[in-house]
Design an enzyme around this catalytic site. Structure first.
Site, PDB file in Angstrom:
ATOM      1  CB  SER A 172      33.959  35.653  40.127  1.00  0.00           C
ATOM      2  OG  SER A 172      34.658  34.457  40.383  1.00  0.00           O
ATOM      3  CE1 TYR A 196      31.045  35.148  44.785  1.00  0.00           C
ATOM      4  CE2 TYR A 196      32.200  33.758  43.206  1.00  0.00           C
ATOM      5  CZ  TYR A 196      32.126  34.912  43.966  1.00  0.00           C
ATOM      6  OH  TYR A 196      33.161  35.835  43.903  1.00  0.00           O
TER       7      TYR A 196
END
Ligand code: NDP
Length: 264
Positions: A154, A167
């Site tokens: 990401s 995350y």
């Protein structure tokens, strides 16, 4: 004489006849990449934890003429994932491409988040990448003819965000893992390891962000020189490129695939 082979140029993007193992194949991106590998002529072995979704994908892809199969596993579970590798090899004889597409998030401010919840995200997004790449690396090394690993991380691997201590940390860890795996696996074993780092793309979880009237959508768009948010199919080209000979000299790269998010 100019030194480039015509046959190399004509075939450099091909994954025809390769065996592609796709994790998180039940997800928005995983199912698209799995089908795309199949359309490109690869044999596709899918994995995830949801057997019903995997069966439905197998039915859909088989009807399209794609040679595919699946086995269920939690990618963070060593025994379960080793069994997936064995099942894939039993079915197709080898693994040439690994696409890591599973992922999880449960945003929470650190003040409200339990250590257990943080650890769960780390296991789902970081430990699992280690477990999966390790198992497939052993198999590729045994095969002795190299391979390609494409890990979806990401843009959050490079920058923080409120509520994302799990995350961002796990995706950052996965990107550094990719850098290190390249050092372990490429020169000696011919296994290229790269990651794709997307910004938001459409999935069940992000669908709400695609409302053109919402502030979230407008904020994202202001940071996207490409002028729109992404669809899962936007990443097919990158995945095929990183899975083919066209990317032979690329390894350890955390590839921007963000519509220009980084340049603003
Ligand atoms: P989805 O949420 O659509 O699906 C991912 C798959 O991962 C699920 O189908 C699920 O499969 C599996 N999964 C979910 N939770 C866990 C868990 N705790 N442990 C192991 N596996 C789990 O994901 P996307 O397709 O949207 O995303 C693909 C990848 O891209 C992920 O790594 C994600 O973090 C990353 N990403 C996504 C963005 C987006 O906007 N969607 C933006 C940037 C990066 P099953 O239940 O069958 O195991």
């Amino acid at each position: 004489m100019v030194n480039v082979e015509k046959s190399f140029v004509n075939n450099m993007f091909s994954v025809e006849g390769k065996v592609a193992l796709v994790t998180g194949a039940t997800g928005a991106l995983g199912c698209v990449l799995a089908k795309a590998y199949g359309y490109a002529g690869a044999k596709v072995f899918m994995t995830g934890r949801n057997a019903n979704k995997l069966q439905a994908l197998q039915d859909e892809f088989t009807a399209e003429g794609i040679d595919c199969a699946y086995a269920t596993a939690d990618p963070a579970n060593v025994e379960e994932f080793d069994a997936v590798v064995k099942a894939c090899v039993a079915k197709y004889g080898e693994i040439n491409i690994l696409a890591v597409c599973h992922g999880y998030n449960k945003p929470a401010n650190i003040l409200d988040q339990s250590v257990e919840d943080w650890q769960y995200i780390m296991d789902a997004d970081c430990k699992s990448v280690y477990v999966v790449c390790k198992a497939v690396a052993h198999q590729m090394v045994e095969q002795g003819k190299g391979g390609k690993m494409v890990v979806v991380t990401s843009q959050r691997s490079k920058r923080g965000m409120a509520g994302y201590t799990g995350y961002c940390t796990s995706k950052g860890g996965a990107d550094l893992m990719v850098n290190s795996l390249a050092c372990d696996l490429t020169a000696k074993y011919g296994i290229n390891v790269n990651s794709i780092c997307p910004t938001v793309f459409r999935s069940e979880l992000t669908e709400w962000m695609f409302d053109p009237e919402s502030a979230v959508y407008k904020n994202f768009l202001a940071r996207e020189p490409i002028g729109r948010l992404a669809e899962p199919s936007d990443f097919v080209g990158y995945a095929l490129f990183l899975s083919s000979e066209a990317s032979a000299f690329i390894t350890g790269a955390n590839c921007d695939c963000s519509g220009g998010y980084l340049v603003v």
